[in-house]
Each structure stands twice: as C-alpha cells, then as structure tokens.
Design an enzyme around this catalytic site. Sequence first.
Site, short mmCIF file in Angstrom:
data_model
loop_
_atom_site.label_atom_id
_atom_site.label_comp_id
_atom_site.label_asym_id
_atom_site.label_seq_id
_atom_site.Cartn_x
_atom_site.Cartn_y
_atom_site.Cartn_z
N GLY A 298 -36.41 19.38 4.76
CA GLY A 298 -37.52 20.44 5.58
C GLY A 298 -38.75 20.58 4.74
N SER A 299 -39.17 21.85 4.82
CA SER A 299 -40.56 22.03 4.09
C SER A 299 -40.82 21.65 2.67
CB SER A 299 -40.86 23.50 4.36
OG SER A 299 -40.88 23.86 5.82
N THR A 300 -39.71 21.49 2.08
CA THR A 300 -39.58 21.06 0.65
C THR A 300 -40.34 19.62 0.49
OG1 THR A 300 -37.20 20.43 0.64
CG2 THR A 300 -37.84 22.69 -0.26
N MET A 301 -40.11 19.08 1.58
CA MET A 301 -40.69 17.64 1.76
C MET A 301 -42.25 17.68 1.83
SD MET A 301 -38.94 14.93 1.56
CE MET A 301 -39.78 13.21 1.57
#
Length: 576
Positions: A298-301
């Site tokens: 998710g957004s940790t990418m």
Amino acid sequence: MRWQRHESAGGRADPALARRRVVLACFALAGLALAGRAVFLQVLNTDFLRRQGEARHLRVVSVPAHRGMIMDRNGEPLAISTPVDSVWADPGALPADRRALARLAQALGMPAERLVRRIAARREREFVYLRRHVDPATAARVMALGLPGVHLQREYRRYYPMGEVAAHVVGFTNIDDVGQEGVELGWDRWLRGEPGAKRVLKDRLGRVVRDVALLRPARPGRDLRLALDRRLQYLAYRELKAAVLRHRARGGSIVVLDARTGEVLAMANQPAYNPNRRDRGPRTARRNRAVTDVFEPGSTMKPFTVAAALESGRFRPDTPVDTRPGLLRVADATVRDIRNFGLLDVTEVVRRSSNVGAAKIALALPARRLWSVYARLGFGRATASGFPGEADGVLLDHRRWHVVEQATAAFGYGLSVTALQLARAYAALAADGRLPQVSFPRRAGNAGSERVLPARVARQVRAMLEGVVGPGGTGRRAAVPGYRVAGKTGTVRKAGPGGYSDTRYVALFAGMAPASRPRLVAVVVIDEPRAGAYYGGEVAAPVFARVMAGALRLLDVPPDAPRGPMHVALGAEAAT
Ligand code: 59J
C-alpha cells in the site's frame, strides 16, 4: 642298501621309488596338518572363544556432541544445551518378571502397559529408548531399582531462556538435537557437532564397567552470535503483543534493523509460541511471518515511487501535482483518495498519502524506470539472509504491466512484500541510497551494501518522510520525543476472492530515526485489527514510536531534535 642304491642311482628311472616318495610326502603333510591343528586349538581357537565371550560385553556406543550456543549480540544466551539423561534398555537383558517392569514403569512415570508394549515391539533390538530427556530425580529413581538391561544415556536438551519472546528468530530443535525452524534450522550445520563413538566393556548385567577405547571423539558444534539485541527484542515483542491484543488483530510483525549494517536487531511476530514446551502450539503460531508472509505494501510504497520520480530529473520535491477531484480514471479503473486534497506538490503527496498523486507521478515516468527503482530496492527478491522459508514477494516485470498496474504499483497494490524486505528498502533510504545486506548473525563492521539510489534522492525522500510524522501528516503518532523521525503510514484493504475487502485491513508503519543520521529502521505490521481504529497511523505508528523511543535510549543514541515535542511538553508543564 636299496636306499643307497637308490641314492647313488638317482630316482628318475625307478617308478616304485617314486610311488614310495609320494606316499611319504602324504604322511609328512598329514603330520604337519595335525600339528597345525593342535597349535590352532591351543592358541588361536581359545583366543577366538575368548573374543566371542567378550563380544557379549564390548559395545560401541555413540558419544553425543554438544550443540553450539546461540547468543544475542552482547553474548546473552538465546539457546543453550544442557546435559540430560535418557533411559534406554537392552530388551534381551531385561527381567521377564512383570512386577519388575511395573516398578520400572512407575519410576519412569509411564503406564506399565505402554512400557511392556514398547519392549515387546522391539524384542530383537539391543537398544530401545524407554524415556528420553528425564529429569535427574527420575533418572536416579530408575537406576536405584538396579534392574539389569536398563541404562542411562547422556544427551543434550535445548533450553531457550527468552521463550516466546525470541521464538520465531531462534526457532527450535527436535529431540535428536536437529534444527527444525528458524536460526536453529538455517544455521544447523554451523551449530551442530558430530557425535563421537567409544567402545565400552559391560558386565553380565549389561552395566558399563569401563571405557575401553575412544574410537572417535565427539566434535562439538560452534557458538553463534546473532545481531539480535535481547533488550530491543523484548521491547519489540511486548509492544507488538500489546497492540495485537488491544486491536484484537489476527496477527502482526515487527522488524528493527540497524540502518547502517542491515543487521536484524529485533524481530517479533504474533501469534507466538513457547519453544521450551514439547508441543509447540499450532503451526500458525510458529511461522516467522516477518520473513515468510507477504502483503501488499500500500502507501508504504509511495516513497519509492517518489524516489523514481526524483531520480528521473522530471520531478523535484516542490513540483506541483494536481490531485483534484480526489479520483483519477486510469483505463477502466478508478484511483481514489479518501478526500479531495486539491493541488499538492510531491512532498505533500507523501505527507497526505494521496493515491491519485502517486498514480499521476508514476504515469508520468517510463514503466521501466519506475520498475527499475522497485527492483533495485529489493522488491520481488528474497533478502538472501539465510533464514529458512523466506518469501520472494511479487514484483511483475514492467513488460507485463499495463497502465493500470503501473498506476496501482505507485501506491502499493499489485505487488507484495515481506516485512523484512520493506525494512531493507527503508534502510536504503536511511543509508543515503545504499541497500544493505540483511543479516541475522552479528557482523563485524559493515558487510557490504549496494548503491541503489543517488544519495541526494534518498535524502530528499527522507526529508519528505519527516513531514509525514510532522503536523498535517498521517504519521504524527510515530513521533518520538527528542528525536526526528521519518516514516510512512499505510492502511491496506486486504485482497480476497471477491476483490478488496471493506472490513479486513493491514495497518502499517515503516520508518527510521534519528532522521538526521538514521541508526534504526523499523517496520510494524498489524494484520486485521478488529477493535478500535484500523488505520496505520493509529494502530501501527504508536507501536513504532514506543519501540523506537526505548531502543534509541537503550542504544544511547544522542537526540537530534533538541526542541522536539518532549521539550515543548515539559515547557508547557513548567509554565502551569
Ligand atoms: C484504503 C486501498 C485497495 C486496493 C482505502 C484503506 C486502494 C485501491 C485497488 C479505503 C482503507 C479504506 C488497487 S486511508 O494507505 O487508500 O495510513 O493512516 O486499500 O486504494 O485502489 O477504507 N491511509 N489507504 N486503499 N486500496 N486498490 C490512507 C491510505 C494509505 C491512512 C489514512 C486513511 C488507502 C490516512 C487504502 C493511514 O495511505
């Protein structure tokens, strides 16, 4: 006279003489054979008989090797072998008397029928374990019976002083001292020794009278010093467990890496198990999820998408990105933000966690360029840490990406990672663009890292990740008093058979501290929080903050935010 004639005349011409010679030779041979037989009977044969007799009492027994100790980075024990006795029997030498066997069973603490059945099933053997790894009192009780054919064998038993706190990393051995899981399995060849052999003399009752010869000495295994810090490990375990309980989550993982060396300083998972117990709980509790399980990041990418953008030269931290109206159509799919963030710049896309912004940035880059950054950061490829069962994760080749895959990869969907991989990638941001080699054993110095991003890009992304933990960011609860923290939240809907779920989430936080010169990187994964909040910023970020705060203090890392929240709070308190 005939002899003389014979002598003088030579025998060649006289057939009668030749016959007589043959007969004489036969007699001579027969005599020799008799004499030889006598010698054989008197000397060799008695020796043979004596050796036959001794063979009943001379036995070759194995000498167990001591398995190496597993220690934390400061030499604190994580797995130790302690000597124990196992009770075994020579079924042929055991008394047939049922009452004696009943007494033996009682001393062993087992039902008499089970003992009788066990012996009966192995009548033909000379060695059968009656009970392994007994306590000293049991061993004494058994031997006090003085039964023939009952013996003790010295063995080693593994003890794990940290119990379930370090269980998933350390793993465990089976009763034969062979590694089954974790470091015990992955480094089994290093830890295990080689059993020796000795010849012993036993009396008629089968008791060892004396050691006759050491045929082969046991070669002890080698000790192994892990990178793990026992104190950080306990902290990580405690905070993860508390969060998983508080949110009634299905599970969770936490990884703490040394940002400079890639060493695993702490790694914990929930659910956990106690490796000291014979039954080690359900399989689901035994997996080292941080290494074996994958999830969509998710957004940790997003930081890596932004890194690709900065590296390309087409974007700067303040390049405008229009996220209006909070959704973006890409082919037949729609990318959504939780609300319309309006006109942002690259830094704000990260701070507010805009999916639309990340997708737009990604679509402005050649697919290969974006993919290449992800691949260099180690996604889709196991860390080669040597830990057993490590997953590769999935990163499809960019040639198989369509525009939708390119857009969704930008904010972390359509690819999968392990917590360890994610931590390694964040370590590259921490180490100015060098991807470290992950290591479970302690390292002397830095064992090689690979440049994967320009230092300038890594520093710029790090600065943006500080914004996430600052005012207006999604990760404010990851803040640590006195230190600058950089990191990223993530709230991921879990993919299932019917598409993305509305009820099952993974809450994430990945980050580092001190942001000015990172020493530690940590990733927190909370799988399916069901009670209270489920956002990464509310569920995972506080775990990160508590573990980092404790770890920075334990490691004596100097604060880099002299006027951080702690001083503000103290100032406010002093004012009242
Ligand atoms: C989300 C997704 C699913 C997959 C959305 C989370 C997509 C998507 C298809 C709705 C919960 C939710 C490829 S949200 O991580 O946007 O961490 O503090 O799961 O968007 O297109 O009810 N994170 N999360 N999206 N999917 N597909 C935000 C965001 C993120 C937060 C909060 C609120 C999602 C601020 C997530 C956090 O940054």
